[in-house]
Design a protein around this motif. Sequence first.
Motif, short mmCIF file in Angstrom:
data_model
loop_
_atom_site.label_atom_id
_atom_site.label_comp_id
_atom_site.label_asym_id
_atom_site.label_seq_id
_atom_site.Cartn_x
_atom_site.Cartn_y
_atom_site.Cartn_z
N ASN A 1 55.10 41.98 7.02
CA ASN A 1 55.89 42.01 5.94
C ASN A 1 56.11 40.61 5.91
O ASN A 1 57.06 39.88 6.60
N PRO A 2 55.37 39.72 5.09
CA PRO A 2 55.65 38.06 4.93
C PRO A 2 56.78 37.93 4.41
O PRO A 2 57.28 38.33 3.29
N TYR A 3 57.73 36.99 5.10
CA TYR A 3 58.93 36.68 4.27
C TYR A 3 58.54 35.18 3.74
O TYR A 3 58.87 35.06 2.49
N SER A 4 57.75 34.31 4.21
CA SER A 4 57.26 33.05 3.76
C SER A 4 55.97 32.82 4.13
O SER A 4 55.42 33.61 5.05
N ILE A 5 55.57 31.70 3.75
CA ILE A 5 54.22 31.04 4.70
C ILE A 5 54.35 31.05 6.19
O ILE A 5 53.38 30.87 6.80
N ASP A 6 55.53 30.90 6.40
CA ASP A 6 55.87 30.19 7.79
C ASP A 6 56.67 31.25 8.38
O ASP A 6 57.16 31.12 9.69
N SER A 7 56.88 32.52 7.87
CA SER A 7 57.71 33.63 8.70
C SER A 7 57.15 34.95 8.03
O SER A 7 56.78 35.42 6.93
N VAL A 8 56.95 35.92 9.15
CA VAL A 8 56.39 37.41 8.88
C VAL A 8 57.20 38.39 9.72
O VAL A 8 57.42 37.88 10.95
N GLU A 9 57.44 39.58 9.41
CA GLU A 9 57.80 40.65 10.18
C GLU A 9 57.02 41.49 10.73
O GLU A 9 56.13 41.94 9.52
N VAL A 10 56.53 41.56 11.56
CA VAL A 10 55.45 42.68 12.22
C VAL A 10 56.21 44.00 12.88
O VAL A 10 56.95 43.81 13.77
N SER A 11 55.88 44.96 12.03
CA SER A 11 56.53 46.43 12.82
C SER A 11 55.27 46.96 13.33
O SER A 11 54.18 47.24 12.90
N ALA A 12 55.63 47.93 14.56
CA ALA A 12 54.57 48.79 15.11
C ALA A 12 54.88 49.68 15.92
O ALA A 12 56.42 49.44 16.64
N LEU A 13 54.37 50.79 16.40
CA LEU A 13 54.79 51.82 17.35
C LEU A 13 54.14 51.25 18.47
O LEU A 13 52.97 50.70 18.36
N TYR A 14 54.49 51.37 19.85
CA TYR A 14 54.13 51.05 20.88
C TYR A 14 54.10 52.11 22.05
O TYR A 14 54.96 53.05 21.78
N GLN A 15 53.02 52.09 22.96
CA GLN A 15 53.01 52.89 24.08
C GLN A 15 52.52 51.71 25.23
O GLN A 15 51.74 51.02 25.39
N LEU A 16 53.53 51.80 26.34
CA LEU A 16 53.42 50.65 27.14
C LEU A 16 53.47 51.58 28.56
O LEU A 16 54.63 52.35 28.96
N ARG A 17 52.34 51.36 29.17
CA ARG A 17 52.20 52.03 30.46
C ARG A 17 52.38 51.23 31.57
O ARG A 17 51.67 49.97 31.58
N ILE A 18 53.36 51.23 32.71
CA ILE A 18 53.64 50.25 33.67
C ILE A 18 53.15 50.78 35.07
O ILE A 18 53.12 52.20 35.18
N ASN A 19 52.61 50.15 35.63
CA ASN A 19 52.29 50.45 37.34
C ASN A 19 53.09 49.59 38.30
O ASN A 19 52.68 48.49 38.77
N GLN A 20 54.43 49.97 38.35
CA GLN A 20 55.11 49.14 39.25
C GLN A 20 55.62 50.17 40.45
O GLN A 20 55.52 51.38 40.38
N ARG A 21 55.95 49.51 41.61
CA ARG A 21 56.31 50.23 42.74
C ARG A 21 57.99 50.65 42.97
O ARG A 21 57.93 51.29 44.01
N ASP A 22 58.77 50.23 42.10
CA ASP A 22 60.32 50.60 42.38
C ASP A 22 60.27 51.94 41.91
O ASP A 22 60.39 52.39 40.83
N THR A 23 60.53 52.87 42.95
CA THR A 23 60.59 54.30 42.70
C THR A 23 62.01 54.77 42.05
O THR A 23 62.05 55.73 41.58
N ALA A 24 62.97 53.79 42.22
CA ALA A 24 64.16 54.14 41.19
C ALA A 24 63.95 54.20 39.86
O ALA A 24 64.78 54.85 39.24
N PHE A 25 63.22 53.38 39.52
CA PHE A 25 62.80 53.50 37.87
C PHE A 25 61.41 54.35 37.78
O PHE A 25 60.14 54.22 38.04
N ARG A 26 61.64 55.74 37.31
CA ARG A 26 60.57 56.73 37.25
C ARG A 26 59.81 56.52 36.28
O ARG A 26 58.56 57.21 36.26
#
Length: 202
Positions: free
Chosen positions: A131-156
Amino acid sequence: MAHRLVRRLLRWPRFRVVALLLGAGLGMAGCFQLREPEPATVASEWIQPTQVDILLNNFTTAVRTLNVANYERCFRAPGYRFVPDPTSAGSSQAIFANWSVPEETTYFTSLRRRTAPGSSNSLLLTDRRDNPYSIDSVEVSALYQLRINQRDTAFRASLLQGSLRLVLVRRRDNEWKIKEWRDQRTGTGACWTDLKRYFFTH
C-alpha cells in the motif's frame, strides 16, 4: 653534506656499514607494521536495497541465516519502532515501550547464540499486499510462518505464525529501510512478539 656522509661510511669497517644499513631497514619496517590477516567471514549476502523487493529479500535472508549485521541493516535508525501483538505482550508492555533497533539486535543476537552452528530458520511470507503512501513510503502487509531451530528448551515453540505490517521508507541514498513493524497473532500458537520477548529477556 651527503658526500661527506658517504666518505665517512666508506672509511668505516664493512661490518659497521652493514649494521648501519640493517638498522635503517628495521627502522623503516617499523613505520609499516603489518597486521595479522583477518579471518575469512561468511559472505554478507547483502544487496543494496534500492527496491522494496530487495529489502524484503535481505530481511528474510538475514532471518533465515541469522546474520545479525544484515538484520540490523534492514531497519532505519533512529526512528524505527516495533509494535507488539497486544495479547502476546501482556504484562511485558514495558519491554516494548521503547523498542527500537538496539532491542532488535539484542533479541536477534540472543537467538543466534542459542542456535546450533550450521542450523538455519525458514521464513515464508504469503498474501502480501503493498500500500504505497508516497513515492518514498509504502506499507507492506503479509502473513508469516517462521520456523526456528534453537536449543533453548524453555522456549518450546518452533513454528511462529501471524501477520506483519511493515512501513518502509526510502532514504536520500535511495535505500529502503523498515521504519515500523506491527505484529499480530493469527491463531492460538506463538507469534513473533513471543519470540522477541523471550530472547530479549533471556
